[in-house]
Motif scaffolding. Structure first.
Motif, PDB file in Angstrom:
ATOM      1  N   LEU A  19       0.802  -1.226   0.000  1.00 13.68           N
ATOM      2  CA  LEU A  19       0.000   0.000   0.000  1.00 13.68           C
ATOM      3  C   LEU A  19       0.834   1.275   0.000  1.00 13.68           C
ATOM      4  O   LEU A  19       0.369   2.314  -0.465  1.00 13.68           O
ATOM      5  CB  LEU A  19      -0.963  -0.001   1.194  1.00 13.68           C
ATOM      6  CG  LEU A  19      -2.178  -0.909   1.055  1.00 13.68           C
ATOM      7  CD1 LEU A  19      -2.871  -1.098   2.392  1.00 13.68           C
ATOM      8  CD2 LEU A  19      -3.151  -0.376   0.001  1.00 13.68           C
ATOM      9  N   VAL A  20       2.059   1.211   0.515  1.00 10.56           N
ATOM     10  CA  VAL A  20       2.904   2.410   0.543  1.00 10.56           C
ATOM     11  C   VAL A  20       3.922   2.444  -0.594  1.00 10.56           C
ATOM     12  O   VAL A  20       4.682   3.408  -0.705  1.00 10.56           O
ATOM     13  CB  VAL A  20       3.618   2.591   1.908  1.00 10.56           C
ATOM     14  CG1 VAL A  20       2.603   2.765   3.022  1.00 10.56           C
ATOM     15  CG2 VAL A  20       4.586   1.466   2.194  1.00 10.56           C
ATOM     16  N   SER A  21       3.936   1.430  -1.437  1.00 12.51           N
ATOM     17  CA  SER A  21       4.856   1.461  -2.573  1.00 12.51           C
ATOM     18  C   SER A  21       4.351   2.486  -3.594  1.00 12.51           C
ATOM     19  O   SER A  21       3.167   2.822  -3.607  1.00 12.51           O
ATOM     20  CB  SER A  21       4.997   0.064  -3.194  1.00 12.51           C
ATOM     21  OG  SER A  21       3.761  -0.398  -3.651  1.00 12.51           O
ATOM     22  N   PRO A  22       5.245   3.015  -4.438  1.00 12.54           N
ATOM     23  CA  PRO A  22       4.820   4.034  -5.408  1.00 12.54           C
ATOM     24  C   PRO A  22       3.634   3.557  -6.247  1.00 12.54           C
ATOM     25  O   PRO A  22       3.633   2.442  -6.772  1.00 12.54           O
ATOM     26  CB  PRO A  22       6.067   4.237  -6.273  1.00 12.54           C
ATOM     27  CG  PRO A  22       7.202   3.837  -5.377  1.00 12.54           C
ATOM     28  CD  PRO A  22       6.656   2.719  -4.522  1.00 12.54           C
ATOM     29  N   ARG A  23       2.591   4.395  -6.296  1.00  5.85           N
ATOM     30  CA  ARG A  23       1.345   4.091  -7.013  1.00  5.85           C
ATOM     31  C   ARG A  23       0.698   2.782  -6.531  1.00  5.85           C
ATOM     32  O   ARG A  23      -0.101   2.196  -7.224  1.00  5.85           O
ATOM     33  CB  ARG A  23       1.579   4.060  -8.521  1.00  5.85           C
ATOM     34  CG  ARG A  23       2.025   5.395  -9.073  1.00  5.85           C
ATOM     35  CD  ARG A  23       2.170   5.442 -10.579  1.00  5.85           C
ATOM     36  NE  ARG A  23       1.985   4.184 -11.261  1.00  5.85           N
ATOM     37  CZ  ARG A  23       2.879   3.619 -12.073  1.00  5.85           C
ATOM     38  NH1 ARG A  23       4.015   4.210 -12.309  1.00  5.85           N
ATOM     39  NH2 ARG A  23       2.616   2.496 -12.672  1.00  5.85           N
ATOM     40  N   ARG A  24       1.123   2.345  -5.336  1.00  2.00           N
ATOM     41  CA  ARG A  24       0.620   1.090  -4.737  1.00  2.00           C
ATOM     42  C   ARG A  24       0.921  -0.137  -5.605  1.00  2.00           C
ATOM     43  O   ARG A  24       0.254  -1.151  -5.525  1.00  2.00           O
ATOM     44  CB  ARG A  24      -0.878   1.168  -4.457  1.00  2.00           C
ATOM     45  CG  ARG A  24      -1.252   2.200  -3.431  1.00  2.00           C
ATOM     46  CD  ARG A  24      -2.721   2.143  -3.125  1.00  2.00           C
ATOM     47  NE  ARG A  24      -3.010   2.995  -1.978  1.00  2.00           N
ATOM     48  CZ  ARG A  24      -4.132   2.963  -1.320  1.00  2.00           C
ATOM     49  NH1 ARG A  24      -5.075   2.136  -1.667  1.00  2.00           N
ATOM     50  NH2 ARG A  24      -4.329   3.755  -0.295  1.00  2.00           N
ATOM     51  N   VAL A  68      -4.347  -7.275 -10.474  1.00  2.00           N
ATOM     52  CA  VAL A  68      -3.236  -7.424 -11.399  1.00  2.00           C
ATOM     53  C   VAL A  68      -3.106  -6.094 -12.143  1.00  2.00           C
ATOM     54  O   VAL A  68      -4.094  -5.561 -12.652  1.00  2.00           O
ATOM     55  CB  VAL A  68      -3.475  -8.592 -12.374  1.00  2.00           C
ATOM     56  CG1 VAL A  68      -2.341  -8.690 -13.393  1.00  2.00           C
ATOM     57  CG2 VAL A  68      -3.618  -9.908 -11.611  1.00  2.00           C
ATOM     58  N   ALA A  69      -1.896  -5.547 -12.178  1.00  2.00           N
ATOM     59  CA  ALA A  69      -1.680  -4.221 -12.755  1.00  2.00           C
ATOM     60  C   ALA A  69      -0.885  -4.242 -14.053  1.00  2.00           C
ATOM     61  O   ALA A  69      -0.676  -3.189 -14.659  1.00  2.00           O
ATOM     62  CB  ALA A  69      -0.983  -3.326 -11.734  1.00  2.00           C
ATOM     63  N   ALA A 104      -1.982  -2.785  -4.940  1.00  2.00           N
ATOM     64  CA  ALA A 104      -2.712  -2.953  -3.682  1.00  2.00           C
ATOM     65  C   ALA A 104      -3.906  -2.009  -3.681  1.00  2.00           C
ATOM     66  O   ALA A 104      -3.776  -0.839  -4.036  1.00  2.00           O
ATOM     67  CB  ALA A 104      -1.796  -2.667  -2.502  1.00  2.00           C
ATOM     68  N   LEU A 105      -5.064  -2.515  -3.280  1.00  2.00           N
ATOM     69  CA  LEU A 105      -6.272  -1.704  -3.230  1.00  2.00           C
ATOM     70  C   LEU A 105      -6.633  -1.308  -1.808  1.00  2.00           C
ATOM     71  O   LEU A 105      -6.930  -0.148  -1.541  1.00  2.00           O
ATOM     72  CB  LEU A 105      -7.443  -2.437  -3.883  1.00  2.00           C
ATOM     73  CG  LEU A 105      -7.263  -2.776  -5.362  1.00  2.00           C
ATOM     74  CD1 LEU A 105      -8.444  -3.586  -5.869  1.00  2.00           C
ATOM     75  CD2 LEU A 105      -7.078  -1.509  -6.183  1.00  2.00           C
ATOM     76  N   LYS A 106      -6.642  -2.287  -0.907  1.00  2.00           N
ATOM     77  CA  LYS A 106      -6.963  -1.958   0.485  1.00  2.00           C
ATOM     78  C   LYS A 106      -6.601  -3.104   1.406  1.00  2.00           C
ATOM     79  O   LYS A 106      -6.571  -4.262   1.014  1.00  2.00           O
ATOM     80  CB  LYS A 106      -8.435  -1.599   0.652  1.00  2.00           C
ATOM     81  CG  LYS A 106      -9.395  -2.769   0.508  1.00  2.00           C
ATOM     82  CD  LYS A 106     -10.822  -2.297   0.776  1.00  2.00           C
ATOM     83  CE  LYS A 106     -11.785  -3.462   0.843  1.00  2.00           C
ATOM     84  NZ  LYS A 106     -13.124  -3.050   1.240  1.00  2.00           N
TER      85      LYS A 106
END
Length: 152
Positions: A19-24, A68-69, A104-106
């Protein structure tokens, strides 16, 4: 759209880390099982839902939701001699391992493994079968709906 359960050891990458990584977005590197690799390479698509699962910890279970991004791409850790996931048999012109990016969404309440086992609608869930050690497993639409609607 497909759905997946993806396991990560929280001391390596937790839902909080993601969640804290760049752009999640977190590269899902280091997968060294052919079936799990095939899921990423052949079946996963951007937008697919992910149950973010903490494993190898005092209380394993679902800890969050992600998606998945990216499409699958060559896992860079297979070529990095300093990485614990280095594979000397993998060649740049014939890479062996793939990864995807995960967004990550939540964070959710932790749904422990024992809780997952206690629900009849999840009795056939691949990740809960005895002996299953895959870090990535498909989740049916019915399992996804039950978990997201009743447990999270």
């Amino acid at each position: 759209m497909n759905h997946w359960l993806m396991k990560s050891e929280p001391d390596e990458c937790s839902i909080d880390d993601a969640l804290v990584s760049p752009r999640r977005i977190t590269p899902w590197t280091g997968v060294r099982n052919y079936q799990a690799r095939n899921y990423m390479r052949d079946t996963m698509r951007p937008g697919d839902g992910i149950l973010f699962y903490h494993s190898s910890c005092p209380e394993p279970g679902i800890a969050g939701l992600a998606e998945v991004a990216s499409a699958a791409y060559d896992d860079p850790t297979q070529f990095d001699r300093k990485s614990p996931y280095y594979d000397p048999n993998s060649k740049r012109d014939a890479p062996r391992w793939q990864c995807v990016d995960v967004r990550a969404l939540k964070k959710t309440r932790l749904v422990p493994l024992a809780d997952l086992h206690s629900h009849a609608p999840l009795a056939r869930m691949l990740a809960l079968r005895p002996g299953n050690r895959l870090s990535i497993t498909p989740v049916t639409a019915a399992e996804w709906k039950f978990i997201c609607g009743k447990l999270l």
